[in-house]
Motif scaffolding. Sequence first.
Motif, short mmCIF file in Angstrom:
data_model
loop_
_atom_site.label_atom_id
_atom_site.label_comp_id
_atom_site.label_asym_id
_atom_site.label_seq_id
_atom_site.Cartn_x
_atom_site.Cartn_y
_atom_site.Cartn_z
N GLY A 1 0.79 -1.22 0.00
CA GLY A 1 0.00 0.00 0.00
C GLY A 1 0.82 1.27 0.00
N HIS A 2 1.96 1.29 -0.70
CA HIS A 2 2.83 2.46 -0.77
C HIS A 2 3.36 2.87 0.60
CE1 HIS A 2 0.97 2.61 -4.68
NE2 HIS A 2 1.73 3.61 -5.07
N ALA A 3 3.33 1.96 1.56
CA ALA A 3 3.67 2.36 2.92
C ALA A 3 5.14 2.72 3.08
CB ALA A 3 3.31 1.22 3.89
N GLY A 4 6.02 2.06 2.33
CA GLY A 4 7.44 2.29 2.52
C GLY A 4 8.03 3.33 1.60
N ALA A 5 7.21 3.96 0.77
CA ALA A 5 7.71 4.94 -0.18
C ALA A 5 6.66 6.00 -0.42
CB ALA A 5 8.09 4.26 -1.49
N ALA A 6 7.09 7.08 -1.02
CA ALA A 6 6.18 8.16 -1.38
C ALA A 6 6.53 8.64 -2.78
CB ALA A 6 6.29 9.32 -0.39
N GLU A 7 5.51 8.92 -3.58
CA GLU A 7 5.71 9.49 -4.90
C GLU A 7 4.59 10.46 -5.17
OE1 GLU A 7 3.95 5.53 -7.17
OE2 GLU A 7 5.61 6.65 -8.07
N GLY A 8 4.89 11.44 -6.01
CA GLY A 8 3.94 12.52 -6.21
C GLY A 8 4.18 13.61 -5.19
N VAL A 9 4.07 14.86 -5.63
CA VAL A 9 4.40 15.99 -4.76
C VAL A 9 3.58 16.03 -3.48
CG1 VAL A 9 4.43 18.52 -4.62
CG2 VAL A 9 5.35 17.37 -6.64
N PRO A 10 2.26 15.81 -3.50
CA PRO A 10 1.50 15.87 -2.23
C PRO A 10 2.02 14.90 -1.18
CG PRO A 10 0.00 15.95 -4.10
CD PRO A 10 1.35 15.63 -4.66
N ALA A 11 2.31 13.65 -1.59
CA ALA A 11 2.80 12.66 -0.63
C ALA A 11 4.20 13.03 -0.13
CB ALA A 11 2.81 11.28 -1.27
N LEU A 12 5.05 13.59 -1.00
CA LEU A 12 6.39 13.97 -0.59
C LEU A 12 6.36 15.15 0.37
CD1 LEU A 12 8.23 13.63 -4.01
CD2 LEU A 12 8.61 12.24 -1.98
N VAL A 13 5.47 16.09 0.15
CA VAL A 13 5.35 17.23 1.06
C VAL A 13 4.96 16.75 2.45
CG1 VAL A 13 3.93 19.25 1.60
CG2 VAL A 13 4.87 18.97 -0.70
N GLU A 14 4.03 15.83 2.52
CA GLU A 14 3.61 15.29 3.82
C GLU A 14 4.76 14.56 4.50
OE1 GLU A 14 0.26 12.23 5.70
OE2 GLU A 14 0.28 12.68 3.55
N ALA A 15 5.50 13.75 3.75
CA ALA A 15 6.61 13.01 4.33
C ALA A 15 7.72 13.95 4.80
CB ALA A 15 7.16 12.02 3.32
N ALA A 16 7.97 15.02 4.04
CA ALA A 16 9.01 15.98 4.43
C ALA A 16 8.63 16.72 5.70
CB ALA A 16 9.27 16.96 3.29
N ARG A 17 7.37 17.08 5.85
CA ARG A 17 6.92 17.75 7.07
C ARG A 17 7.17 16.89 8.30
NH1 ARG A 17 0.86 19.48 5.17
NH2 ARG A 17 1.38 21.30 3.86
N GLU A 18 7.03 15.59 8.12
CA GLU A 18 7.14 14.66 9.26
C GLU A 18 8.53 14.07 9.39
OE1 GLU A 18 4.10 12.03 8.01
OE2 GLU A 18 2.45 13.28 8.72
N HIS A 19 9.50 14.57 8.61
CA HIS A 19 10.90 14.13 8.69
C HIS A 19 11.02 12.63 8.43
CE1 HIS A 19 11.61 18.07 10.46
NE2 HIS A 19 10.68 17.81 11.36
N ARG A 20 10.22 12.11 7.50
CA ARG A 20 10.23 10.67 7.25
C ARG A 20 11.04 10.28 6.02
NH1 ARG A 20 5.39 8.07 6.10
NH2 ARG A 20 4.29 10.00 5.58
N ILE A 21 11.63 11.23 5.30
CA ILE A 21 12.37 10.90 4.09
C ILE A 21 13.75 10.35 4.44
CG2 ILE A 21 13.44 11.84 2.01
CD1 ILE A 21 11.17 13.80 1.78
N GLU A 22 14.04 9.15 3.99
CA GLU A 22 15.36 8.54 4.16
C GLU A 22 16.23 8.77 2.93
OE1 GLU A 22 17.35 4.16 5.16
OE2 GLU A 22 15.36 4.29 4.27
N ARG A 23 15.65 8.58 1.74
CA ARG A 23 16.34 8.83 0.47
C ARG A 23 15.37 9.55 -0.46
NH1 ARG A 23 18.71 3.87 1.81
NH2 ARG A 23 20.98 3.81 1.55
N LEU A 24 15.79 10.69 -0.97
CA LEU A 24 14.99 11.43 -1.94
C LEU A 24 15.48 11.08 -3.33
CD1 LEU A 24 12.77 13.60 -2.33
CD2 LEU A 24 14.61 15.29 -2.39
#
Length: 395
Positions: free
Chosen positions: A292-315
């Motif tokens: 369910g896309h749980a371990g990754a994010a794609e698309g700007v809306p999902a990336l913005v949310e992940a960046a706000r929460e400091h969840r990005i490991e590799r961009l």
Amino acid sequence: MELTPFAPLYERTSPWAAVYLDTSAGDAAAWEQTGAGGEGGAGFRARGIGRELARQGADEATCRAVVDAADSCPHTTQPAGRVIFASSGKVAFDLPLTMPPPGGWSATWSRLPHVAPLLELVPDEPDCLVAHVDRTGADFELRTAAGSGPAGGGPGGRWPPRHGSTGPGHWSQRHFHLNEGNTWEENARAVAEEIQDFVVDTGAGLVVLAGGEPERHAVHDHLPPPLRTVVVEAPYGDSGPYGDPPPYGDRAAGARTPRLDADVRAARQDYLRRRSIEELSRFESACSPARGHAGAAEGVPALVEAAREHRIERLLLAPDAEDAHRALWAGPEPHQLALRRGDAAHLGDAEPFAARADDVLLRAAAVGGAEGVWVGARAHGHPEGGLGALLRWTF
């Protein structure tokens, strides 16, 4: 690519000039042809960069600082370049590029430093241990992105410098003399053991075996299976540049030949391609429907949310990413980013500013200790819009 070293760029709130230059010898010849009024081509281009920054709104002091830095960039004999970041009339970063930027140069003036091209122009090339082997011994050379140098010392002081050549530009700085009384099988095993030690000592991610085919194969067969996966075999050239007597004359034939240099470059490029494919495979797996896309994010809306929460490991950034140019709204803090201006105000900043999506997301990644990965290995499997992320944790 480690982004943490660039975190200090985001401590300033003033706009940034980002200039990418091709400083290769071939480009230098083109500079001379573009010079006007008897002035040098380099200075002519530097002033063109200053005019472009001024057109985009850069202040005079910063334009002058960039022009001076660009005018003083040295030319090299290898394809290369430099990147200059300047703000408030001062150059903050002036760094070499592993690859030359396309088009000769580019100049950007923006609220956030335009660091995205670094992912392509300064790839994480592995340190490469080149072992020149024959039946009389082995010479070792460590090649890094910064150039060639000594491969380090071995146990027991068995690494005397040759003919007093101790400068960092000499490839044959360390030698392993084999026991002439041993069989070649025993000597090949000894060379393989020394290669293992050097890989541990230097952290080299790639090994190139240069020499005759029987010698290369014998050493390769004595390496442990995990190490063989990062070993490439390369034949050496027909004549040596030093004219040395035995035992070095034969091995010296592999020293600075264009063929060996090309083999090392090809091995490094293949390493980068394989790593890119591995990162994309990880991304595809993390995006699988079962997860369910749980371990990754794609698309700007999902990336913005992940960046706000400091969840990005590799961009992840793909070539010609459509979403890279998309405007996002940001505040002075890395976690203050939004799709719309009104949303940015709700994040705690009354005066948000617009910036490129890749620059906004890279700021969040750099300050958050994440890595940036250029994924240019294949057309299919790229993230939606060319931007994606592997996440530290999931909900």
